[in-house]
Design a protein around this motif. Structure first.
Motif, PDB file in Angstrom:
ATOM      1  N   GLY A  74       7.152 -46.658 -43.951  1.00  0.00           N
ATOM      2  CA  GLY A  74       6.142 -47.692 -44.213  1.00  0.00           C
ATOM      3  C   GLY A  74       6.572 -49.024 -43.622  1.00  0.00           C
ATOM      4  N   TYR A  75       7.818 -49.353 -43.836  1.00  0.00           N
ATOM      5  CA  TYR A  75       8.372 -50.601 -43.300  1.00  0.00           C
ATOM      6  C   TYR A  75       8.344 -50.599 -41.764  1.00  0.00           C
ATOM      7  CZ  TYR A  75      12.004 -54.096 -42.233  1.00  0.00           C
ATOM      8  OH  TYR A  75      12.715 -55.161 -41.717  1.00  0.00           O
ATOM      9  N   ASN A  76       8.838 -49.504 -41.174  1.00  0.00           N
ATOM     10  CA  ASN A  76       8.916 -49.420 -39.710  1.00  0.00           C
ATOM     11  C   ASN A  76       7.566 -49.651 -39.036  1.00  0.00           C
ATOM     12  OD1 ASN A  76      11.656 -48.855 -39.655  1.00  0.00           O
ATOM     13  ND2 ASN A  76      11.398 -46.643 -39.458  1.00  0.00           N
ATOM     14  N   ARG A  77       6.521 -49.023 -39.568  1.00  0.00           N
ATOM     15  CA  ARG A  77       5.202 -49.130 -38.930  1.00  0.00           C
ATOM     16  C   ARG A  77       4.731 -50.589 -38.956  1.00  0.00           C
ATOM     17  NH1 ARG A  77       3.929 -43.750 -37.116  1.00  0.00           N
ATOM     18  NH2 ARG A  77       4.688 -42.308 -38.697  1.00  0.00           N
ATOM     19  N   SER A  78       4.966 -51.261 -40.080  1.00  0.00           N
ATOM     20  CA  SER A  78       4.500 -52.651 -40.191  1.00  0.00           C
ATOM     21  C   SER A  78       5.252 -53.563 -39.226  1.00  0.00           C
ATOM     22  CB  SER A  78       4.670 -53.149 -41.628  1.00  0.00           C
ATOM     23  OG  SER A  78       6.047 -53.338 -41.957  1.00  0.00           O
ATOM     24  N   LYS A  79       6.506 -53.207 -38.926  1.00  0.00           N
ATOM     25  CA  LYS A  79       7.311 -54.050 -38.037  1.00  0.00           C
ATOM     26  C   LYS A  79       6.949 -53.835 -36.566  1.00  0.00           C
ATOM     27  CE  LYS A  79       8.703 -56.389 -40.713  1.00  0.00           C
ATOM     28  NZ  LYS A  79       9.002 -57.823 -40.752  1.00  0.00           N
ATOM     29  N   VAL A  80       6.433 -52.635 -36.245  1.00  0.00           N
ATOM     30  CA  VAL A  80       5.854 -52.422 -34.912  1.00  0.00           C
ATOM     31  C   VAL A  80       4.623 -53.328 -34.761  1.00  0.00           C
ATOM     32  CG1 VAL A  80       4.649 -50.761 -33.415  1.00  0.00           C
ATOM     33  CG2 VAL A  80       6.721 -50.064 -34.669  1.00  0.00           C
ATOM     34  N   ALA A  81       3.839 -53.414 -35.844  1.00  0.00           N
ATOM     35  CA  ALA A  81       2.634 -54.260 -35.811  1.00  0.00           C
ATOM     36  C   ALA A  81       2.992 -55.722 -35.526  1.00  0.00           C
ATOM     37  CB  ALA A  81       1.883 -54.137 -37.133  1.00  0.00           C
ATOM     38  N   ASN A  82       4.145 -56.190 -36.006  1.00  0.00           N
ATOM     39  CA  ASN A  82       4.556 -57.574 -35.735  1.00  0.00           C
ATOM     40  C   ASN A  82       4.659 -57.857 -34.238  1.00  0.00           C
ATOM     41  OD1 ASN A  82       6.961 -57.627 -38.509  1.00  0.00           O
ATOM     42  ND2 ASN A  82       4.788 -58.093 -38.498  1.00  0.00           N
ATOM     43  N   VAL A  83       5.185 -56.884 -33.485  1.00  0.00           N
ATOM     44  CA  VAL A  83       5.334 -57.057 -32.035  1.00  0.00           C
ATOM     45  C   VAL A  83       3.959 -57.023 -31.365  1.00  0.00           C
ATOM     46  CG1 VAL A  83       6.430 -56.195 -29.930  1.00  0.00           C
ATOM     47  CG2 VAL A  83       7.607 -55.950 -32.126  1.00  0.00           C
ATOM     48  N   LEU A  84       3.141 -56.051 -31.759  1.00  0.00           N
ATOM     49  CA  LEU A  84       1.813 -55.912 -31.145  1.00  0.00           C
ATOM     50  C   LEU A  84       0.929 -57.118 -31.451  1.00  0.00           C
ATOM     51  CD1 LEU A  84       1.231 -52.109 -31.859  1.00  0.00           C
ATOM     52  CD2 LEU A  84       1.863 -53.165 -29.672  1.00  0.00           C
ATOM     53  N   PHE A  85       1.072 -57.692 -32.642  1.00  0.00           N
ATOM     54  CA  PHE A  85       0.338 -58.908 -33.007  1.00  0.00           C
ATOM     55  C   PHE A  85       0.674 -60.032 -32.019  1.00  0.00           C
ATOM     56  CE2 PHE A  85       0.780 -62.493 -36.459  1.00  0.00           C
ATOM     57  CZ  PHE A  85      -0.143 -63.291 -35.804  1.00  0.00           C
ATOM     58  N   GLY A  86       1.954 -60.200 -31.707  1.00  0.00           N
ATOM     59  CA  GLY A  86       2.362 -61.243 -30.765  1.00  0.00           C
ATOM     60  C   GLY A  86       1.741 -61.056 -29.388  1.00  0.00           C
ATOM     61  N   ILE A  87       1.701 -59.797 -28.942  1.00  0.00           N
ATOM     62  CA  ILE A  87       1.131 -59.488 -27.618  1.00  0.00           C
ATOM     63  C   ILE A  87      -0.372 -59.793 -27.602  1.00  0.00           C
ATOM     64  CG2 ILE A  87       0.607 -57.576 -26.028  1.00  0.00           C
ATOM     65  CD1 ILE A  87       3.403 -56.401 -26.968  1.00  0.00           C
ATOM     66  N   GLY A  88      -1.056 -59.384 -28.679  1.00  0.00           N
ATOM     67  CA  GLY A  88      -2.501 -59.642 -28.770  1.00  0.00           C
ATOM     68  C   GLY A  88      -2.816 -61.128 -28.864  1.00  0.00           C
ATOM     69  N   ALA A  89      -1.986 -61.865 -29.603  1.00  0.00           N
ATOM     70  CA  ALA A  89      -2.220 -63.312 -29.762  1.00  0.00           C
ATOM     71  C   ALA A  89      -1.990 -64.036 -28.434  1.00  0.00           C
ATOM     72  CB  ALA A  89      -1.302 -63.874 -30.846  1.00  0.00           C
ATOM     73  N   THR A  90      -0.918 -63.674 -27.741  1.00  0.00           N
ATOM     74  CA  THR A  90      -0.616 -64.321 -26.456  1.00  0.00           C
ATOM     75  C   THR A  90      -1.752 -64.088 -25.464  1.00  0.00           C
ATOM     76  OG1 THR A  90       1.769 -64.192 -26.800  1.00  0.00           O
ATOM     77  CG2 THR A  90       1.013 -64.345 -24.524  1.00  0.00           C
ATOM     78  N   LYS A  91      -2.280 -62.877 -25.450  1.00  0.00           N
ATOM     79  CA  LYS A  91      -3.386 -62.563 -24.523  1.00  0.00           C
ATOM     80  C   LYS A  91      -4.580 -63.482 -24.776  1.00  0.00           C
ATOM     81  CE  LYS A  91      -6.663 -59.142 -23.049  1.00  0.00           C
ATOM     82  NZ  LYS A  91      -7.356 -57.905 -23.316  1.00  0.00           N
TER      83      LYS A  91
END
Length: 358
Positions: free
Chosen positions: A225-242
Motif C-alpha cells: 500500500g505504501y509503495n504504490r502511493s510513493k510511485v504516485a508521488n513521482v508521477l504527480f511531479g511529472i504531471g504537474a511539471t507538464k
C-alpha cells in the motif's frame, strides 16, 4: 544534466544544502507538510529557517505538535515568520478547508516552495478513508495533490517575473519507485494480488524479505500500500511539471529522503522489525541522520541547475526523481512514465470530483 554540487551525497546535511543556496530561501515563503519534532519535516523546516525565509508554513494534523516545532525553530531563528496550518491529508474536506485558509491569508500573497513531506507507512490493516480511498493512497498522494492544486494561484503568483524553475513543488517519495508500479485496476486493494494484471503485481520477493507471507493470495499488504502511493508521488511531479513549467515556470520533482528512524515506521510488527534489523546487519540499509533526511528535498527545492526531465538512454523524465542529493535513474520505467503520469492525473481529478486548469 547534473546538479550544482555533485559532491553532495547520502551523508550531506540539510543545513549544508541550505547554506549552499541561501538566495533561493531568503525572503521566500515555504510550505512544508507533516512537521513534527523528531521527523524529517522538522529537519527540513530547520534547514529552510536557517537562511531567513520570510514565512515558513508548517502543516500537520495536530496543532499542538506544530506549535512545539515553531517554538523550537523560533529559539534558533527568531526572525522568520511562522504559520501553523491544520490539515488531515486523508480527508478531502480537511484539505479543502486548509487550502481555503491559505488562500485567505492576504499577508501571504505568494508561495514559492511546497514540500509535500507528510506520509503514513505500513498501516497494518486496510483502512478506507471518509472519501472511500485506501489510506496510503488518500494521504500520501491524493491529499497532497489536492492541496497543491487548490493553492496553485499562490504558486503562480510566486512564479511571475522569476526565472523558470524558481517556484517548486517537491514530493517526498521513497525507494518504492525503484521496485513498484501503480495498481490501476484495483486501487483499494480488493482483489488478491495473483488476480492482478502481470504488470501490476507487487514485487513478491521484496515483500517476503520484509516478513510478509502468502503475498500472492492476499489483497492488502501494508508495505505494498505504501509503495504504490510513493510511485504516485513521482508521477504527480511529472504531471504537474507538464502542466505548469512551460506556462508559468513552476517545476515539480520527487525525492527519496533516505533511511531515517522516525515515527513513520511506528506500525511495523515484529516480523518487519526483525527483517529490517537483518537488512541493516547486511548493510542493505544504512541509517542516516534526521538532517541528512532533509538534504535531498532541499536540493530538489533549490538547485538552479535542475531542469525538467528529458529522455536519456530511452528513459523518460530524467531528473524527476532524486536520491542522495543527486539525479537518479533507479526508478522503474513505469514510475517515471509520462503516460502513467497522465493516467494518474485523470484518476486524481475523478477521485476529488474536480478538474484543474490554470
Amino acid at each position: 544534466m547534473t546538479t550544482s554540487h555533485p559532491e553532495f551525497n547520502r551523508d550531506t546535511e540539510g543545513l549544508d544544502v541550505a547554506k549552499a543556496f541561501p538566495d533561493g530561501i531568503r525572503n521566500r515563503t515555504i510550505l512544508v507538510t507533516g512537521v513534527n519534532l523528531g521527523g524529517v519535516g522538522f529537519s527540513t523546516s530547520q534547514a529552510f529557517a536557517s537562511q531567513s525565509p520570510a514565512c515558513l508554513i508548517l502543516a500537520g494534523r495536530n496543532l499542538n505538535k506544530i506549535q512545539k516545532c515553531i517554538d523550537a525553530l523560533k529559539k534558533d531563528f527568531p526572525n522568520v515568520g511562522y504559520r501553523a496550518l491544520k490539515i488531515d491529508l486523508s480527508s478531502q474536506n480537511s484539505v479543502r478547508a486548509a487550502a481555503a485558509e491559505v488562500l485567505a491569508w492576504s499577508d501571504v500573497p505568494a508561495i514559492d516552495i511546497v514540500v509535500n513531506n507528510a506520509g503514513v507507512m505500513c498501516v497494518p490493516e486496510r483502512i478506507l478513508t471518509v472519501d472511500g480511498l485506501e489510506m496510503h493512497f488518500a494521504t500520501n498522494h491524493i491529499g497532497h495533490w489536492l492541496l497543491t492544486c487548490l493553492i496553485m494561484p499562490k504558486l503562480i503568483k510566486s512564479a511571475e517575473g522569476k526565472p523558470k524553475g524558481t517556484t517548486r513543488i517537491v514530493n517526498v517519495s521513497s525507494l518504492s519507485p525503484t521496485i513498484a508500479t501503480m495498481r490501476w485496476s484495483d486501487i483499494n486493494f480488493d482483489k488478491p494480488n495473483k488476480e492482478l494484471p502481470e504488470a501490476e503485481q507487487p514485487p513478491y520477493a521484496m515483500l517476503e524479505a520484509w516478513g510478509f507471507a502468502d503475498c500472492r493470495n492476499r489483497a492488502y499488504i501494508p508495505l505494498d500500500g505504501y509503495n504504490r502511493s510513493k510511485v504516485a508521488n513521482v508521477l504527480f511531479g511529472i504531471g504537474a511539471t507538464k502542466r505548469l513549467y512551460e506556462k508559468y515556470g513552476i517545476y515539480s520533482l520527487a525525492v527519496h529522503p533516505g533511511i531515517i528512524e522516525t515515527e513513520l515506521g511506528r506500525d511495523f510488527n515484529e516480523e518487519q522489525l526483525a527483517a529490517l534489523a537483518g537488512m541493516r546487519t547486511k548493510g542493505i540499509f544504512i541509517h542516516q541522520t534526521l538532517g541528512a533526511g532533509a538534504s535531498t528535498s532541499l536540493v530538489a527545492a533549490l538547485d538552479p541547475k535542475l531542469k525538467p526531465g528529458e529522455t536519456v538512454n530511452g528513459r523518460e523524465n530524467h531528473g524527476s526523481f532524486l536520491v542522495d542529493c543527486q539525479i537518479s535513474d533507479s526508478a522503474t520505467p513505469l514510475s517515471v512514465s509520462s503516460s502513467e503520469a497522465e493516467k494518474l492525473w485523470a484518476l486524481s481529478e475523478d477521485l476529488v470530483k474536480e478538474k484543474f486548469s490554470w
